[in-house]
Design an enzyme around this catalytic site. Structure first.
Site, mmCIF file in Angstrom:
data_model
loop_
_atom_site.group_PDB
_atom_site.id
_atom_site.type_symbol
_atom_site.label_atom_id
_atom_site.label_comp_id
_atom_site.label_asym_id
_atom_site.label_seq_id
_atom_site.Cartn_x
_atom_site.Cartn_y
_atom_site.Cartn_z
ATOM 1 N N ASP A 1 99.567 73.712 -66.529
ATOM 2 C CA ASP A 1 99.442 72.270 -66.917
ATOM 3 C C ASP A 1 100.798 71.412 -66.901
ATOM 4 O OD1 ASP A 1 96.613 71.969 -67.514
ATOM 5 O OD2 ASP A 1 97.268 73.273 -69.292
ATOM 6 N N GLU B 1 85.208 67.987 -68.334
ATOM 7 C CA GLU B 1 86.203 69.001 -68.744
ATOM 8 C C GLU B 1 86.684 68.745 -69.994
ATOM 9 O OE1 GLU B 1 88.923 69.856 -65.577
ATOM 10 O OE2 GLU B 1 87.278 69.705 -64.245
ATOM 11 N N TYR C 1 86.996 74.413 -57.279
ATOM 12 C CA TYR C 1 88.138 73.525 -57.658
ATOM 13 C C TYR C 1 89.266 73.554 -56.803
ATOM 14 C CZ TYR C 1 90.877 70.816 -61.085
ATOM 15 O OH TYR C 1 91.511 69.669 -62.003
#
Length: 262
Positions: A59, A48, A171
């Protein structure tokens, strides 16, 4: 090689996937092709590449800091995509980022640019499955997969949408992580993977908090792959040194990859 082919080949060998994340442009954009080649050499099954964005709300501190360093050095999403193309690695490469980048480029143009760079899938952290029709319509004809995120807190209705609309793999984000002292996969992770598997035949990869071979081994007991991001971003920041630390990085990735083999 696309994701379906990659996961099929891994299953045939009795292996799970080692998925590695790097921020495009950190430590430096001109080094990205060499970094991707290093990850492939070490044993990454899927890579990724984060597209730098000014407001990476999904994040953590490590990747936020790496994104800011990349932006400060002049990295742009288009430049990162061009560097992926220059790398020419054989493993599937995904981009990970935010929907604003796609909107600025335009759906069709973004999909065309990604396809030309050899990108096989995208993860857009702030794009919900319910709002993904336009992006999916641009990507599907070009063979670009789209992965959506599932968390232990996801409702059954949200998991239904995530699993229905994801391609490539699902995911799974473990909020509790896998970095505790225990020797078993946390129950939250086991339950989330079970809930996903009851809804789809796609592979399930688990990310968040994975940093050591024992973590990889634990996750791979229940899932089809382990995603490692912050640990690798920190490692590259410390040891890459314009490629001088390549050998050490390869060896550490090889240790992680060995933990995916049953």
């Amino acid at each position: 090689m696309n994701l379906t082919e990659r996961f099929g080949a891994l299953r045939a060998r009795g292996e799970k996937a080692l998925v590695l994340y790097v921020t495009g442009g950190d430590p430096s954009l001109d080094q990205l092709p060499a970094i991707l080649s290093t990850l492939e050499e070490g044993g990454a099954d899927v890579i990724e590449v984060g597209l730098p964005f000014s407001d990476p709300i999904a994040d953590g501190p490590t990747i936020q800091a790496s994104t800011q360093r990349a932006l400060d050095a002049g990295a742009t999403p288009t430049a990162v995509i061009n560097a992926i193309r220059a790398a020419g690695v054989k493993v599937p490469v995904l981009t990970m980022g935010y929907y604003n980048t796609i909107l600025r480029l335009g759906h069709e143009n973004a999909a065309t640019v990604l396809q030309a760079a050899g990108v096989t899938g995208t993860i857009i952290s702030d794009l919900t499955p319910e709002e993904s029709d336009a992006w999916s319509a641009a990507c599907t004809p070009k063979g670009i997969d789209g992965m959506f995120l599932a968390a232990p807190t996801s409702t059954d209705a949200r998991l239904d949408e995530v699993c229905r609309r994801s391609t490539g793999f699902v995911y799974a984000v473990s909020r509790t992580g896998v970095t505790g002292a225990g020797q078993e996969v946390p129950l939250e992770v086991q339950d989330l993977v079970r809930r996903i598997r009851s809804r789809t035949g796609l592979p399930v990869c688990v990310g968040f908090g994975i940093s050591r071979p024992e973590h990889v081994r634990m996750v791979c007991e229940v899932a089809d792959g382990a995603v490692i991001g912050s640990w690798l971003v920190d490692l590259l920041q410390r040891e890459w040194k314009e490629g001088a630390g390549r050998e050490s990085i390869v060896k550490q990735i090889q240790e992680l990859k060995r933990a995916t083999i049953s």
